[in-house]
Enzyme design. Structure first.
Site, PDB file in Angstrom:
ATOM      1  N   GLN A 193      25.636   7.196  53.177  1.00  0.00           N
ATOM      2  CA  GLN A 193      26.645   7.470  52.151  1.00  0.00           C
ATOM      3  C   GLN A 193      28.069   7.214  52.633  1.00  0.00           C
ATOM      4  OE1 GLN A 193      24.741  11.461  51.076  1.00  0.00           O
ATOM      5  NE2 GLN A 193      25.474  10.738  49.097  1.00  0.00           N
TER       6      GLN A 193
ATOM      7  N   CYS B  25      24.185  13.904  43.062  1.00  0.00           N
ATOM      8  CA  CYS B  25      24.334  13.177  44.316  1.00  0.00           C
ATOM      9  C   CYS B  25      25.766  12.661  44.398  1.00  0.00           C
ATOM     10  CB  CYS B  25      23.360  12.006  44.357  1.00  0.00           C
ATOM     11  SG  CYS B  25      23.524  10.991  45.846  1.00  0.00           S
ATOM     12  N   LEU B  26      26.387  12.816  45.562  1.00  0.00           N
ATOM     13  CA  LEU B  26      27.766  12.340  45.730  1.00  0.00           C
ATOM     14  C   LEU B  26      27.868  10.827  45.530  1.00  0.00           C
ATOM     15  CD1 LEU B  26      28.867  14.463  48.828  1.00  0.00           C
ATOM     16  CD2 LEU B  26      29.464  14.837  46.426  1.00  0.00           C
TER      17      LEU B  26
ATOM     18  N   GLY C  27      25.295  18.346  50.863  1.00  0.00           N
ATOM     19  CA  GLY C  27      24.583  17.515  51.833  1.00  0.00           C
ATOM     20  C   GLY C  27      25.164  16.120  51.843  1.00  0.00           C
TER      21      GLY C  27
ATOM     22  N   HIS D 213      17.559   9.807  51.204  1.00  0.00           N
ATOM     23  CA  HIS D 213      18.666   8.880  51.493  1.00  0.00           C
ATOM     24  C   HIS D 213      18.369   8.071  52.757  1.00  0.00           C
ATOM     25  CE1 HIS D 213      21.958   9.470  48.707  1.00  0.00           C
ATOM     26  NE2 HIS D 213      21.923  10.783  48.838  1.00  0.00           N
TER      27      HIS D 213
ATOM     28  N   HIS E  93      16.267  15.705  49.534  1.00  0.00           N
ATOM     29  CA  HIS E  93      17.238  14.755  48.995  1.00  0.00           C
ATOM     30  C   HIS E  93      17.853  13.916  50.117  1.00  0.00           C
ATOM     31  CE1 HIS E  93      20.505  13.723  45.972  1.00  0.00           C
ATOM     32  NE2 HIS E  93      21.088  13.385  47.105  1.00  0.00           N
ATOM     33  N   GLU E  94      18.244  14.576  51.215  1.00  0.00           N
ATOM     34  CA  GLU E  94      18.897  13.843  52.310  1.00  0.00           C
ATOM     35  C   GLU E  94      17.911  12.929  53.044  1.00  0.00           C
ATOM     36  OE1 GLU E  94      21.961  13.806  52.080  1.00  0.00           O
ATOM     37  OE2 GLU E  94      22.038  15.544  50.758  1.00  0.00           O
TER      38      GLU E  94
END
Ligand code: ZN
Length: 165
Positions: free
Chosen positions: A51, A88-89, A46, A134, A130-131
Site C-alpha cells: 500500500q 480499505c485505505l 492496518g 494484501h 485483510h492484511e
C-alpha cells in the site's frame, strides 16, 4: 519517520504477491515505522507494505491494543463467520459488508526475526485476514460476491475516469 502516499485501486503493486523479508535490518525497522506513521495518519487500523509501494511481506496494524508489526505472516487457522462492514485505505470512501471467518490465527516474525503469533476474533481477526490478503496481492474486492464485485469495479472505474489527474 515519514508519511507515504497510499497506493489506491488500479495501482499494479497492489496486485503482486509480495516477496518474503530476509533481512531483519535497520531499513526494515525504518519501513515498519514509516508504515505505522502512514497508517495512523490515514487513519486506518492496518496497512500492508504494497500500500506504500513496497512489495515485501510485512504489515502493521492496531486493532485497539497498540501498534503491531508482523513480518512474513501466514494465516494458520480460521473459524466461524462474521459479517463486518469492511473498508480499505487503498479503496478510499467505500465499505462493503463482507463475511469472513470470525477468528484468525497468524504466525510470523517480529522485526528482529523472532517468531510471533497473533490470534483474535472480530476486528483483530478481520485485520489479520485483510492484511495478509494484501500481501498475496488481493484487495477486499476479491472477497465480494460476483454481482457486488462487478458493480464495485464499475463504480471504481468511473471514479478513476473522473479523477482530475
Ligand atoms: Zn486494505
Amino acid at each position: 519517520m515519514a508519511i507515504f502516499p497510499i497506493r489506491t485501486f488500479g495501482d499494479p503493486v497492489l496486485r503482486v504477491r509480495t516477496k518474503p523479508v530476509k533481512d531483519f535490518d535497520a531499513p526494515l525497522h525504518r519501513l515498519a515505522e514509516d508504515m505505522l506513521e502512514t497508517m495512523y495518519d490515514a487513519p486506518g487500523v492496518g496497512l500492508a507494505a504494497p500500500q506504500i509501494g513496497v512489495s515485501k511481506r510485512i504489515c502493521v496494524f492496531d486493532a485497539g491494543e497498540g501498534p503491531q508489526v508482523l513480518v512474513n505472516p501466514v494465516l494458520v487457522e480460521t473459524s466461524g463467520d462474521w459479517e463486518y462492514q469492511e473498508g480499505c485505505l487503498s479503496v478510499p470512501g467505500h465499505y462493503w459488508n463482507i463475511i469472513r471467518p470470525a477468528f484468525a490465527r497468524a504466525v510470523g516474525q517480529d522485526l528482529d526475526g523472532n517468531p510471533v503469533e497473533f490470534a483474535g476474533d472480530e476486528l483483530l481477526g478481520r485485520v489479520l485476514q485483510h492484511e495478509i490478503d494484501h500481501l498475496e496481492g488481493h484487495l477486499l474486492l476479491t472477497r465480494l460476491d460476483r454481482a457486488t464485485r462487478k458493480e464495485a469495479f464499475r463504480t471504481l472505474r468511473n471514479e478513476a475516469f473522473r479523477a482530475p489527474e
